[in-house]
Design an enzyme around this catalytic site. Structure first.
Site, PDB file in Angstrom:
ATOM      1  N   LYS A  68       0.867  -1.179   0.000  1.00 51.64           N
ATOM      2  CA  LYS A  68       0.000   0.000   0.000  1.00 51.64           C
ATOM      3  C   LYS A  68       0.902   1.227   0.000  1.00 51.64           C
ATOM      4  O   LYS A  68       1.966   1.231   0.621  1.00 51.64           O
ATOM      5  CB  LYS A  68      -0.853   0.009   1.275  1.00 51.64           C
ATOM      6  CG  LYS A  68      -2.050   0.917   1.197  1.00 51.64           C
ATOM      7  CD  LYS A  68      -3.241   0.183   0.611  1.00 51.64           C
ATOM      8  CE  LYS A  68      -4.450   1.069   0.550  1.00 51.64           C
ATOM      9  NZ  LYS A  68      -5.655   0.326   0.167  1.00 51.64           N
ATOM     10  N   GLY A 105     -24.314   2.394  -4.074  1.00 48.08           N
ATOM     11  CA  GLY A 105     -23.343   3.113  -4.899  1.00 48.08           C
ATOM     12  C   GLY A 105     -22.787   2.227  -5.996  1.00 48.08           C
ATOM     13  O   GLY A 105     -23.512   1.419  -6.601  1.00 48.08           O
ATOM     14  N   VAL A 161     -21.056  -0.388  -6.028  1.00 45.11           N
ATOM     15  CA  VAL A 161     -21.236  -1.836  -5.864  1.00 45.11           C
ATOM     16  C   VAL A 161     -22.698  -2.172  -5.596  1.00 45.11           C
ATOM     17  O   VAL A 161     -23.272  -3.067  -6.227  1.00 45.11           O
ATOM     18  CB  VAL A 161     -20.370  -2.383  -4.695  1.00 45.11           C
ATOM     19  CG1 VAL A 161     -20.594  -3.882  -4.542  1.00 45.11           C
ATOM     20  CG2 VAL A 161     -18.897  -2.086  -4.926  1.00 45.11           C
ATOM     21  N   GLY A 189     -26.392   0.713   1.174  1.00 46.19           N
ATOM     22  CA  GLY A 189     -25.475   1.460   0.315  1.00 46.19           C
ATOM     23  C   GLY A 189     -25.682   1.079  -1.129  1.00 46.19           C
ATOM     24  O   GLY A 189     -25.413  -0.069  -1.523  1.00 46.19           O
TER      25      GLY A 189
HETATM   26  P1  NAD Z   1     -19.839   4.343  -3.155  1.00 45.47           P
HETATM   27  O1  NAD Z   1     -19.263   5.528  -2.482  1.00 45.47           O
HETATM   28  O2  NAD Z   1     -19.988   4.334  -4.628  1.00 45.47           O
HETATM   29  O3  NAD Z   1     -21.293   4.008  -2.540  1.00 45.47           O
HETATM   30  C1  NAD Z   1     -21.543   3.975  -1.182  1.00 45.47           C
HETATM   31  C2  NAD Z   1     -23.026   4.259  -0.974  1.00 45.47           C
HETATM   32  O4  NAD Z   1     -23.309   4.052   0.411  1.00 45.47           O
HETATM   33  C3  NAD Z   1     -23.413   5.697  -1.303  1.00 45.47           C
HETATM   34  O5  NAD Z   1     -24.601   5.696  -2.080  1.00 45.47           O
HETATM   35  C4  NAD Z   1     -23.652   6.338   0.069  1.00 45.47           C
HETATM   36  O6  NAD Z   1     -24.676   7.339   0.054  1.00 45.47           O
HETATM   37  C5  NAD Z   1     -24.080   5.141   0.886  1.00 45.47           C
HETATM   38  N1  NAD Z   1     -23.836   5.240   2.341  1.00 45.47           N
HETATM   39  C6  NAD Z   1     -22.764   5.774   2.960  1.00 45.47           C
HETATM   40  N2  NAD Z   1     -22.888   5.625   4.287  1.00 45.47           N
HETATM   41  C7  NAD Z   1     -24.052   4.972   4.499  1.00 45.47           C
HETATM   42  C8  NAD Z   1     -24.728   4.500   5.653  1.00 45.47           C
HETATM   43  N3  NAD Z   1     -24.220   4.685   6.873  1.00 45.47           N
HETATM   44  N4  NAD Z   1     -25.922   3.867   5.499  1.00 45.47           N
HETATM   45  C9  NAD Z   1     -26.456   3.691   4.256  1.00 45.47           C
HETATM   46  N5  NAD Z   1     -25.853   4.106   3.129  1.00 45.47           N
HETATM   47  C10 NAD Z   1     -24.663   4.727   3.251  1.00 45.47           C
HETATM   48  O7  NAD Z   1     -18.947   3.113  -2.677  1.00 45.47           O
HETATM   49  P2  NAD Z   1     -18.749   1.712  -3.407  1.00 45.47           P
HETATM   50  O8  NAD Z   1     -17.631   1.796  -4.378  1.00 45.47           O
HETATM   51  O9  NAD Z   1     -20.079   1.199  -3.837  1.00 45.47           O
HETATM   52  O10 NAD Z   1     -18.199   0.816  -2.203  1.00 45.47           O
HETATM   53  C11 NAD Z   1     -19.049   0.407  -1.152  1.00 45.47           C
HETATM   54  C12 NAD Z   1     -18.225  -0.332  -0.110  1.00 45.47           C
HETATM   55  O11 NAD Z   1     -17.585  -1.461  -0.712  1.00 45.47           O
HETATM   56  C13 NAD Z   1     -17.088   0.504   0.499  1.00 45.47           C
HETATM   57  O12 NAD Z   1     -16.881   0.089   1.839  1.00 45.47           O
HETATM   58  C14 NAD Z   1     -15.878   0.114  -0.348  1.00 45.47           C
HETATM   59  O13 NAD Z   1     -14.661   0.287   0.365  1.00 45.47           O
HETATM   60  C15 NAD Z   1     -16.153  -1.366  -0.562  1.00 45.47           C
HETATM   61  N6  NAD Z   1     -15.518  -1.915  -1.764  1.00 45.47           N
HETATM   62  C16 NAD Z   1     -15.793  -1.392  -2.992  1.00 45.47           C
HETATM   63  C17 NAD Z   1     -15.204  -1.947  -4.132  1.00 45.47           C
HETATM   64  C18 NAD Z   1     -15.524  -1.421  -5.517  1.00 45.47           C
HETATM   65  O14 NAD Z   1     -15.271  -2.145  -6.490  1.00 45.47           O
HETATM   66  N7  NAD Z   1     -16.058  -0.221  -5.655  1.00 45.47           N
HETATM   67  C19 NAD Z   1     -14.314  -3.036  -3.989  1.00 45.47           C
HETATM   68  C20 NAD Z   1     -14.063  -3.559  -2.720  1.00 45.47           C
HETATM   69  C21 NAD Z   1     -14.676  -2.991  -1.612  1.00 45.47           C
END
Ligand code: NAD
Length: 357
Positions: A82, A184, A186, A182
């Protein structure tokens, strides 16, 4: 030197931290390589301000170790690494752009020992720039930033299927209910895939319009964020923030399975035991959320066939099946089984750390 740093130093069992100081901006760059027995280290680059540079160093060391477990957890041949760029609060856009270029040059000097991707504070555009200069960025498709979200979502579905099969004894998701927290990058594609499989969806997001939009597209029921613990479901899929599984929330959970993409879902390892004691099957986060990483690692190696990429991501289901079975045989939580399996994979790789270059 703070006590915190000495504690981290004493506990650190990694290989090296390559440090650079960027005099033009006052930024410190820490590239922590934790374990490279499986291959060259790969992990995100975090760019943020810290109370002191040493806090950035501690973050890099801690996060690099997490990457070792993540790659080994799903058997991907990368090492744990990292990078943290600890920047001053008032870094302007022009200074930031110069810093990104010099960081890319720094990666060239590491001769391939570290491959990087997006993390907090860095963008897909930064990675495209770093990749163009150094050739050491992952997550690019033909030089342009790719979106890992749909692959991550696919891996989560594979994990949910494995968990449902193990805990409920069924492979069909048609009769199952899933609460997605959430919606977003994913959570939204996850909702789409689960709707396709016929699952009943419960959708919650801090932003009500986001949850409502997902409901319009995929159906289901919108749940206000504060009410999520009161919903009776088969699967709770945390796809927002970390630490949602803790001593306050676990007694309230009304699900049989926790399987979602969020990083660091457990507040502490003891929460894995709490879930186990309640009979809730937990899919370790770093295994079930590795779909995007697995697909992009394959793309970085030159894989382009979409069917092949999907098959690679679907392997997450097989990994979790093994983990659940091993945990059940030993009468323990999947947290332990996943860690032991990853350690076996690392030990089997044996030998000295991967050479740079
Ligand atoms: P993102 O920022 O695109 O979406 C997150 C969503 O969660 C947003 O719509 C936000 O409004 C909502 N949110 C935030 N806090 C909240 C809460 N307390 N209650 C309800 N909703 C809430 O993020 P993402 O890329 O979709 O990632 C989601 C999670 O998965 C994160 O923890 C990220 O680290 C993990 N992750 C993502 C990926 C990836 O490919 N994007 C890969 C591995 C892990």
């Amino acid at each position: 030197m703070t006590r915190g740093f000495l504690d981290v130093m004493e506990a650190w069992d990694g290989e090296s931290v390559v440090t650079a100081f960027d005099a033009a901006t006052g930024a410190w760059i820490f590239v922590a390589l934790h374990d490279t027995r499986l291959g060259p280290a790969a992990g995100g680059t975090r760019m943020t301000s810290y109370p002191a540079p040493v806090d950035g160093l501690i973050d890099a060391m801690r996060l690099a170790e997490g990457m070792t477990w993540k790659w080994a957890g799903v058997g991907i041949r990368y090492g744990g690494g990292k990078a943290v760029i600890a920047v001053p609060d008032d870094l302007g856009d022009e200074a930031r752009a110069g810093l990104i270029d010099r960081y890319a040059a720094h990666l060239i000097s590491l001769r391939g020992a570290f491959q990087t991707g997006v993390d907090l504070g860095t963008t897909p555009e930064d990675m495209a720039r770093i990749g163009a200069i150094s050739g050491h960025a992952v997550g690019l498709v033909d030089g342009k930033p790719g979106d890992p979200g749909p692959y991550t979502a696919r891996g989560v579905v594979a994990g949910i299927r494995a968990a449902v099969e193990h805990r409920i004894g069924e492979v069909d998701l048609g009769a199952r209910s899933v609460l997605i927290q959430g919606l977003g990058d994913v959570g939204l594609p996850l909702a789409g895939l689960l709707a396709e499989a016929g699952a009943t969806l419960y959708l919650t997001d801090l932003r009500e319009d986001t949850a409502e939009r997902a409901r319009t597209r995929f159906g289901g029921v919108v749940v206000p964020p504060d009410d999520l613990w009161d919903v009776d479901v088969d699967v709770y899929a945390p796809c927002a923030v970390g630490a949602t599984l803790n001593p306050d929330t676990i007694p309230r959970l009304r699900c049989r399975i926790v399987a979602g993409s969020a990083n660091n879902q457990l507040l502490s390892e003891a929460d894995g035991e709490r879930l186990h004691e309640r009979g809730i099957l937990y899919a370790p986060d770093y295994v079930i959320n590795a779909g995007g990483a697995a697909a992009f690692a394959a793309i970085h190696r030159g894989e382009r066939d979409e069917a092949r990429l999907r098959a690679i991501v679907d392997e997450i289901g097989s990994s979790l099946r093994d983990i659940f079975e091993e945990a059940a045989t030993a009468g323990e939580s999947p947290v332990h089984a996943a860690r032991r399996r990853a350690r076996r994979f690392l030990d089997a790789a044996g030998g000295p750390p991967a050479a740079a270059g």
